[in-house]
Design a protein around this motif. Structure first.
Motif, PDB file in Angstrom:
ATOM      1  N   ALA A 299       0.834  -1.202   0.000  1.00  0.00           N
ATOM      2  CA  ALA A 299       0.000   0.000   0.000  1.00  0.00           C
ATOM      3  C   ALA A 299       0.870   1.254   0.000  1.00  0.00           C
ATOM      4  CB  ALA A 299      -0.932  -0.007   1.210  1.00  0.00           C
ATOM      5  N   ARG A 300       1.950   1.235   0.773  1.00  0.00           N
ATOM      6  CA  ARG A 300       2.880   2.373   0.815  1.00  0.00           C
ATOM      7  C   ARG A 300       3.484   2.608  -0.572  1.00  0.00           C
ATOM      8  NH1 ARG A 300       4.488   7.232   2.500  1.00  0.00           N
ATOM      9  NH2 ARG A 300       6.740   7.427   2.581  1.00  0.00           N
ATOM     10  N   CYS A 301       3.904   1.560  -1.230  1.00  0.00           N
ATOM     11  CA  CYS A 301       4.460   1.688  -2.579  1.00  0.00           C
ATOM     12  C   CYS A 301       3.416   2.276  -3.527  1.00  0.00           C
ATOM     13  CB  CYS A 301       4.940   0.334  -3.102  1.00  0.00           C
ATOM     14  SG  CYS A 301       6.435  -0.269  -2.295  1.00  0.00           S
ATOM     15  N   GLY A 302       2.182   1.822  -3.423  1.00  0.00           N
ATOM     16  CA  GLY A 302       1.115   2.344  -4.268  1.00  0.00           C
ATOM     17  C   GLY A 302       0.870   3.826  -4.050  1.00  0.00           C
ATOM     18  N   ILE A 303       0.873   4.238  -2.803  1.00  0.00           N
ATOM     19  CA  ILE A 303       0.668   5.654  -2.473  1.00  0.00           C
ATOM     20  C   ILE A 303       1.797   6.496  -3.061  1.00  0.00           C
ATOM     21  CG2 ILE A 303       0.742   7.310  -0.561  1.00  0.00           C
ATOM     22  CD1 ILE A 303      -0.830   5.172   1.077  1.00  0.00           C
ATOM     23  N   LEU A 304       3.024   6.043  -2.891  1.00  0.00           N
ATOM     24  CA  LEU A 304       4.169   6.797  -3.410  1.00  0.00           C
ATOM     25  C   LEU A 304       4.160   6.863  -4.931  1.00  0.00           C
ATOM     26  CD1 LEU A 304       6.913   5.588  -0.925  1.00  0.00           C
ATOM     27  CD2 LEU A 304       5.800   7.832  -1.004  1.00  0.00           C
ATOM     28  N   LEU A 305       3.736   5.785  -5.584  1.00  0.00           N
ATOM     29  CA  LEU A 305       3.625   5.813  -7.041  1.00  0.00           C
ATOM     30  C   LEU A 305       2.530   6.776  -7.489  1.00  0.00           C
ATOM     31  CD1 LEU A 305       4.069   2.060  -7.974  1.00  0.00           C
ATOM     32  CD2 LEU A 305       5.646   3.941  -8.486  1.00  0.00           C
ATOM     33  N   ASP A 306       1.411   6.791  -6.789  1.00  0.00           N
ATOM     34  CA  ASP A 306       0.334   7.723  -7.110  1.00  0.00           C
ATOM     35  C   ASP A 306       0.802   9.172  -6.950  1.00  0.00           C
ATOM     36  OD1 ASP A 306      -1.398   5.648  -7.665  1.00  0.00           O
ATOM     37  OD2 ASP A 306      -2.437   5.769  -5.723  1.00  0.00           O
ATOM     38  N   GLN A 307       1.547   9.446  -5.893  1.00  0.00           N
ATOM     39  CA  GLN A 307       2.067  10.794  -5.672  1.00  0.00           C
ATOM     40  C   GLN A 307       3.035  11.196  -6.784  1.00  0.00           C
ATOM     41  OE1 GLN A 307       3.725  10.572  -1.728  1.00  0.00           O
ATOM     42  NE2 GLN A 307       1.749  10.886  -0.743  1.00  0.00           N
ATOM     43  N   ALA A 308       3.857  10.270  -7.218  1.00  0.00           N
ATOM     44  CA  ALA A 308       4.788  10.553  -8.307  1.00  0.00           C
ATOM     45  C   ALA A 308       4.033  10.847  -9.594  1.00  0.00           C
ATOM     46  CB  ALA A 308       5.744   9.375  -8.503  1.00  0.00           C
ATOM     47  N   GLN A 309       2.974  10.093  -9.862  1.00  0.00           N
ATOM     48  CA  GLN A 309       2.184  10.314 -11.066  1.00  0.00           C
ATOM     49  C   GLN A 309       1.534  11.690 -11.033  1.00  0.00           C
ATOM     50  OE1 GLN A 309      -0.719   7.306 -11.919  1.00  0.00           O
ATOM     51  NE2 GLN A 309      -1.387   8.290 -13.783  1.00  0.00           N
ATOM     52  N   LEU A 310       1.049  12.105  -9.869  1.00  0.00           N
ATOM     53  CA  LEU A 310       0.428  13.422  -9.751  1.00  0.00           C
ATOM     54  C   LEU A 310       1.426  14.537 -10.016  1.00  0.00           C
ATOM     55  CD1 LEU A 310      -1.923  12.941  -6.670  1.00  0.00           C
ATOM     56  CD2 LEU A 310      -2.567  13.227  -9.073  1.00  0.00           C
ATOM     57  N   ARG A 311       2.664  14.304  -9.687  1.00  0.00           N
ATOM     58  CA  ARG A 311       3.695  15.303  -9.963  1.00  0.00           C
ATOM     59  C   ARG A 311       3.980  15.405 -11.453  1.00  0.00           C
ATOM     60  NH1 ARG A 311       8.772  14.565  -6.254  1.00  0.00           N
ATOM     61  NH2 ARG A 311       9.296  16.492  -7.327  1.00  0.00           N
ATOM     62  N   ILE A 312       3.718  14.356 -12.195  1.00  0.00           N
ATOM     63  CA  ILE A 312       3.995  14.331 -13.626  1.00  0.00           C
ATOM     64  C   ILE A 312       2.807  14.858 -14.430  1.00  0.00           C
ATOM     65  CG2 ILE A 312       4.443  12.798 -15.582  1.00  0.00           C
ATOM     66  CD1 ILE A 312       5.962  10.995 -13.579  1.00  0.00           C
ATOM     67  N   GLU A 313       1.621  14.579 -13.971  1.00  0.00           N
ATOM     68  CA  GLU A 313       0.412  14.953 -14.701  1.00  0.00           C
ATOM     69  C   GLU A 313      -0.287  16.111 -14.012  1.00  0.00           C
ATOM     70  OE1 GLU A 313      -1.826  11.348 -14.718  1.00  0.00           O
ATOM     71  OE2 GLU A 313      -0.743  10.568 -16.440  1.00  0.00           O
ATOM     72  N   GLN A 314      -0.942  16.911 -14.815  1.00  0.00           N
ATOM     73  CA  GLN A 314      -1.711  18.018 -14.271  1.00  0.00           C
ATOM     74  C   GLN A 314      -3.068  18.018 -14.952  1.00  0.00           C
ATOM     75  OE1 GLN A 314       0.169  21.833 -14.595  1.00  0.00           O
ATOM     76  NE2 GLN A 314      -1.736  22.919 -14.358  1.00  0.00           N
ATOM     77  N   LEU A 315      -4.091  18.131 -14.166  1.00  0.00           N
ATOM     78  CA  LEU A 315      -5.445  18.170 -14.699  1.00  0.00           C
ATOM     79  C   LEU A 315      -5.749  19.587 -15.162  1.00  0.00           C
ATOM     80  CD1 LEU A 315      -7.978  16.443 -15.103  1.00  0.00           C
ATOM     81  CD2 LEU A 315      -8.736  17.174 -12.848  1.00  0.00           C
ATOM     82  N   THR A 316      -6.147  19.747 -16.429  1.00  0.00           N
ATOM     83  CA  THR A 316      -6.476  21.066 -16.951  1.00  0.00           C
ATOM     84  C   THR A 316      -7.874  21.461 -16.510  1.00  0.00           C
ATOM     85  OG1 THR A 316      -7.384  20.196 -19.003  1.00  0.00           O
ATOM     86  CG2 THR A 316      -5.025  20.675 -18.975  1.00  0.00           C
ATOM     87  N   GLU A 317      -8.232  22.712 -16.748  1.00  0.00           N
ATOM     88  CA  GLU A 317      -9.542  23.208 -16.332  1.00  0.00           C
ATOM     89  C   GLU A 317     -10.687  22.486 -17.029  1.00  0.00           C
ATOM     90  OE1 GLU A 317      -9.754  27.425 -16.749  1.00  0.00           O
ATOM     91  OE2 GLU A 317      -8.083  27.764 -15.384  1.00  0.00           O
ATOM     92  N   ASP A 318     -10.473  22.028 -18.247  1.00  0.00           N
ATOM     93  CA  ASP A 318     -11.549  21.341 -18.968  1.00  0.00           C
ATOM     94  C   ASP A 318     -11.539  19.828 -18.739  1.00  0.00           C
ATOM     95  OD1 ASP A 318      -9.292  20.785 -20.421  1.00  0.00           O
ATOM     96  OD2 ASP A 318     -10.086  21.430 -22.348  1.00  0.00           O
ATOM     97  N   GLY A 319     -10.747  19.361 -17.773  1.00  0.00           N
ATOM     98  CA  GLY A 319     -10.767  17.959 -17.384  1.00  0.00           C
ATOM     99  C   GLY A 319      -9.804  17.063 -18.122  1.00  0.00           C
ATOM    100  N   GLU A 320      -8.979  17.632 -18.996  1.00  0.00           N
ATOM    101  CA  GLU A 320      -7.999  16.817 -19.701  1.00  0.00           C
ATOM    102  C   GLU A 320      -6.715  16.728 -18.880  1.00  0.00           C
ATOM    103  OE1 GLU A 320      -7.351  17.354 -23.866  1.00  0.00           O
ATOM    104  OE2 GLU A 320      -9.250  18.435 -24.053  1.00  0.00           O
ATOM    105  N   ILE A 321      -6.059  15.598 -19.002  1.00  0.00           N
ATOM    106  CA  ILE A 321      -4.792  15.411 -18.295  1.00  0.00           C
ATOM    107  C   ILE A 321      -3.653  15.707 -19.269  1.00  0.00           C
ATOM    108  CG2 ILE A 321      -3.266  13.739 -17.201  1.00  0.00           C
ATOM    109  CD1 ILE A 321      -5.725  12.304 -16.163  1.00  0.00           C
TER     110      ILE A 321
END
Length: 75
Positions: free
Chosen positions: A46-68
């Motif tokens: 679970a810890r590994c999954g959380i850290l991977l999710d956090q890393a992905q969020l740092r790479i991707e940004q959600l735009t105002e119209d909902g596109e990544i």
């Protein structure tokens, strides 16, 4: 293995998880020891999954119209 899981880096958590799996697969543990180790392994996963999710969020940004969009690294 005494360090709190929440304090582990991704690499350390993954290494401990791999060691945990190997120990469980060895079949040399008592039932109680196996269950305890299995529970810690689930927390490590679970810890590994959380850290991977956090890393992905740092790479991707959600735009105002909902596109990544993928953020580019500065050159």
């Amino acid at each position: 293995m005494s360090e709190g899981i929440e304090e582990l880096s991704f690499e350390d958590a993954l290494l401990e998880l791999e060691q945990t799996v190997a120990e469980l697969e060895s079949g040399n543990l008592t039932l109680d020891a196996s269950l305890s180790l299995f529970e810690r392994g689930r927390r490590l996963a679970a810890r590994c999954g959380i850290l991977l999710d956090q890393a992905q969020l740092r790479i991707e940004q959600l735009t105002e119209d909902g596109e990544i969009i993928t953020l580019s690294t500065p050159d």
